[in-house]
Design an enzyme around this catalytic site. Structure first.
Site, PDB file in Angstrom:
ATOM      1  N   HIS A  23      38.075 -16.034 -35.453  1.00  0.00           N
ATOM      2  CA  HIS A  23      36.903 -16.913 -35.415  1.00  0.00           C
ATOM      3  C   HIS A  23      36.394 -17.111 -33.991  1.00  0.00           C
ATOM      4  CE1 HIS A  23      35.025 -20.631 -37.556  1.00  0.00           C
ATOM      5  NE2 HIS A  23      34.260 -20.255 -36.561  1.00  0.00           N
TER       6      HIS A  23
ATOM      7  N   ASP B 296      37.700 -20.598 -32.622  1.00  0.00           N
ATOM      8  CA  ASP B 296      36.304 -21.033 -32.801  1.00  0.00           C
ATOM      9  C   ASP B 296      35.608 -21.120 -31.434  1.00  0.00           C
ATOM     10  OD1 ASP B 296      33.946 -21.817 -33.923  1.00  0.00           O
ATOM     11  OD2 ASP B 296      34.639 -23.761 -34.646  1.00  0.00           O
TER      12      ASP B 296
HETATM   13 ZN    ZN Z   1      32.540 -23.154 -38.457  1.00  0.00          ZN
END
Ligand code: ZN
Lengths: 432, 312
Positions: A69, A313
């Site tokens: 991610h 992320d």
């Molecule tokens: Zn997200």
């Protein structure tokens, strides 16, 4: 960080080798020849001269990390990050393989755009896999050409950043994905419950007067997705789990349906909402950093295997997008460079987990979710190797950032454990 | 003169500092009763009133306080500025600072923005309301008005009535009153009372009649018209039936309760006009005390000396 193209054989000498594929730990050496693994553990050292030996005494040698991610912002926002600068940030953090989210400008929602990423990334030092959008233009309505995109190399599908609100669309996406047997990743947030929420709804948001985003905006959406996954028999990957409630839902569903995986970010493990007391916009992320109780549940979720992997992320933003009032600041923080020092500090030092368990979360587990090559210490495997010093305490600062953006709340924080070298394809870091 | 350079929030404020502000405010209140209502205390001090949100009353109150202290003031409001052209908050702040300003009084719709301003520039920052966070000068004037009425704040029972979730007045009053030893109960529609409000140290009671029986004074919050008709407040009559400070309701209680309102009032909505105009309301005292309180805060933060204060 220095990055060098490998011209000679490299011998990683006398390290503690952790092999997540065979689940073995042993002392020994590792030989890389022409960018592939040529010997592991006990082997007859080649006699040729001109080899480069790296002393790995008291260091760990293991698989390169894999991040499912990241946001590398290309195409469209290359003043925040590019595939190239993102790749260097990854190398600094020990990552040799990442999956890039499709919420670019335009989004990666066609076979042509998947191909664009692959062409741009193919000569970079790390492996970059595009995740395709679930819906065209990420507008949550019409499915993309998933099969054609998958043939071009999309490894999963997600509208990340934008939750798929319509349950019927999510059901269709999951059902359709069975054709391809690759995961659907939904940024799980009920937009109505989230409303204008800027941070976790809790004591801290009440004191700060900031609109709260309740944990159940996440957990109810996670529950919907879990039930749809079970109902359709498709593969679901739950990104950036942030709440105790969501961990509990995943735990319950995992006990009866296996095709589910989940990730957690370093920042949801490292911080809690008390850290936002000073309105620090670098802590403004989606989903929000939640309460200490949630943080503890995430750690527990890792310990008992409910959460499968760590994903950063990594979300770069320009300085001016963070240097503003809290309502206007963009959501997201960078996270590749600080990842290992942060999670090693929290999970190993503070929560007494075993290092080999943490390494699974960063290496073989994410690779298994995506079906990537996972036996990286087999002879002939393309080099994806990392050398770690797990004891080093260091203060994270600007100079450690390779990303084009600097939106990190770790700056000034003491981390424990550092990536010493990353060897990826035929590149090596920090080798003089 | 005070422990903190800025006046951003009453959370964690020191009791001695509030005492000092109130004491100074009462002294300035005397100045305001003189024929010549002006002292030279802040001569040569330049203050900008930076209003990113319309608030005629608060701005006038600050402006008057500054004039009474002989400070030089400049008004800067969002509608007349470059903000509409997309200039960033940081640029606006730095532009103002470049003009050699001693203090900034700021009203802004976003919680935390006065703190951000304090990070960007060197001047003393006074929070004149930051969104749904705090309005600390309002709390000072409210406490001053209560002290004027009751003599003491310790042990005083204060009810805050209305939309607590979106109220900066509520937060600052809660922090300030609790520091001063008062007790606070909040009362309003349950969906407009934050789920975690207990963490601020208050009691919650949805029954206004019980709160009236309990309290010495009520602080009535303005119900924002834009919340009407949405899922927050179904209608005016619905709201009034449970939380309106109506003549009928107060008549049914056999006690004289002090009524405050930070203004501007919606007569006939959260409060009946007859109550607002009655002797039990101290709403106009609040307005006058607002000027005195703001004089005290500006004086204590902008380097005034105690002896200068009483000069004529
Ligand atoms: Zn997200």
């Amino acid at each position: 960080m220095k990055v060098k193209r490998i011209t000679k054989d490299i011998i990683l000498k006398n390290g503690k080798i952790i092999d997540p594929y065979n689940q073995k730990i042993f002392k020994g050496d590792l030989w890389i020849k022409n960018g592939v693994v040529a010997g592991v553990g006990d082997f007859a050292l080649p006699k040729s001269s001109g080899m480069q030996t790296i002393d790995c005494t008291n260091k760990i040698i293991t698989h390169g990390f894999c991040d499912l991610h990241v946001h590398f912002r290309e195409p469209g926002d290359d003043d925040k990050e590019t595939l190239q600068t993102g790749a260097y940030a990854a190398l600094a953090g020990g990552f040799t393989r990442v999956c890039v989210m499709p919420n670019t400008k335009p989004p990666i929602d066609s076979p042509e755009s998947v191909n664009f990423i692959n062409q741009k990334a193919k000569n970079l030092p790390i492996h970059i896999h595009p995740i395709g959008a679930v819906t065209k233009n990420q507008d949550g309505k019409y499915l993309t050409e998933m099969r054609l995109m998958s043939k071009e190399g999309a490894v999963a599908f997600s509208d990340d950043g934008l939750p798929i609100q319509d349950g019927a669309v999510m059901r269709m996406a999951l059902e359709y994905s069975k054709l391809l047997d690759i995961p659907i990743i939904n940024h799980a947030e009920d937009e109505c419950l989230r409303a204008e929420g800027l941070m976790n709804e809790g004591k801290v948001s009440t004191h700060l007067g900031l609109a709260g985003n309740p944990d159940l905006a996440e957990s109810m959406m996670v529950q919907r997705d879990l039930e749809l996954a079970e109902f359709t028999g498709a593969k679901l990957h739950v990104p950036h789990v942030s709440s105790k409630k969501a961990v509990n839902h995943i735990k319950r569903m995992k006990s009866k349906y296996k095709n589910i995986s989940a990730e957690v970010t370093p920042h949801h493990l490292f911080f809690n909402d008390e850290d936002l007391m000073g309105y620090n916009t670098n802590m403004k992320v989606a989903p929000p950093i939640r309460m200490e109780d949630d943080r503890k549940a995430l750690i527990q979720g890792i310990k008992n295997g409910i959460i499968d992997c760590i994903a950063t992320d990594h979300a770069p933003h320009k300085a001016e997008e963070k240097e503003t009032t809290f309502d206007l600041a963009s959501f997201g923080m960078i996270g590749l460079e600080s990842c290992f020092g942060a999670v090693n500090k929290i999970l190993i030092k503070e929560n007494k987990m075993k290092i080999e368990h943490l390494i699974n979360l960063l290496t073989i587990n994410p690779r298994n979710i995506m079906g990537f090559q996972n036996d990286l210490f087999s002879l002939g495997a393309v080099a994806e190797i990392v050398v770690l010093d797990t004891n080093l305490e260091w203060i994270f600062s600007r100079e450690h950032i390779e990303s084009k953006s600097i939106n990190s709340p770790y700056i000034g924080k003491t981390l424990k454990g550092k990536v010493v070298h990353t060897i990826s394809r035929d590149f090596v870091t920090n080798l003089t | 003169m005070l422990s903190q350079k800025h006046f951003l929030s009453l959370k964690g404020y020191i009791k001695e500092d509030i005492d000092k502000i109130l004491e100074t405010a009462f002294q300035f209140r005397e100045v305001l009763d003189r024929p010549i209502k002006k002292v030279p205390s802040l001569q040569g001090v330049t203050i900008v009133n930076l209003f990113f949100e319309n608030s005629t009353r608060t701005r006038i109150s600050f402006e008057l306080a500054q004039k009474r202290l002989s400070a030089d003031t400049v008004n800067f409001s969002a509608s007349s500025s470059s903000l509409k052209k997309g200039e960033s908050f940081k640029d606006t702040a730095q532009n103002i600072m470049a003009m050699k300003i001693d203090a900034v009084v700021m009203r802004h719709p976003t919680p935390g923005s006065p703190k951000l301003l304090a990070e960007f520039i060197d001047a003393t920052i006074i929070n004149a309301g930051d969104g749904t966070h705090e309005h600390p000068t309002q709390a000072i004037l409210d406490m001053m008005s209560l002290k004027e009425k009751f003599g003491n704040l310790r042990g005083l029972k204060v009810g805050i009535i209305g939309d607590i979730s979106h109220s900066r007045v509520a937060r600052s009053n809660i922090y300030g009153l609790l520091i001063m030893g008062a007790e606070v109960t909040v009362c309003g529609p349950p969906n407009l009372i934050p789920r975690y409000i207990n963490d601020l140290g208050v009691k919650v009671n949805f029954n206004l009649n019980e709160v009236i029986e309990w309290a010495d004074a009520l602080n009535i919050l303005r119900i924002q018209k834009e919340r009407m008709g949405r899922s927050l407040v179904p209608s005016v009559r619905e709201y009034r039936s449970a939380f309106g400070i109506t003549l009928d309701r107060l008549k049914s209680h056999k006690k004289e309760i002090v009524i405050m309102h930070p203004g501007p009032m919606n007569r006939g909505v959260e409060i009946d006009g007859a109550i607002a105009d009655s002797d039990q309301a101290i709403i106009l005292n609040q307005v006058l005390n607002g000027v005195a309180s703001r004089m005290a805060i500006l004086f204590l933060l902008c380097g005034g000396q105690p002896t200068e204060m009483v000069e004529k």
